[in-house]
Design a protein around this motif. Structure first.
Motif: not given
Length: 63
Positions: A5-16, A26-29
């Motif tokens: 969850e933390r990793k996904i949150y950071r990915i979404i935050y940084n890309m957004s 993107n998330l799967k990769r």
């Protein structure tokens, strides 16, 4: 918040930040996880109000 969850949150935050919403591919990769576990983690983040989706602007909102 779990590690995924933390990793996904950071990915979404940084890309957004650059007006680029991540796709499922993107998330799967970037996480190395399958679609079901990613969906479950995102649903958990939404249920705890860490993430919300703004339908009008088509962007993520963060806590």
């Amino acid at each position: 918040m779990t590690d995924l969850e933390r990793k996904i949150y950071r990915i979404i935050y940084n890309m957004s930040r650059f007006r680029n919403n991540p796709t499922m591919e993107n998330l799967k990769r970037k996480t190395g996880k399958d679609e079901a576990s990613i969906r479950k983690a995102v649903k958990n983040l939404i249920s705890r109000k860490e993430l919300t989706w703004d339908k009008e602007k088509r962007e993520w909102r963060f806590k």
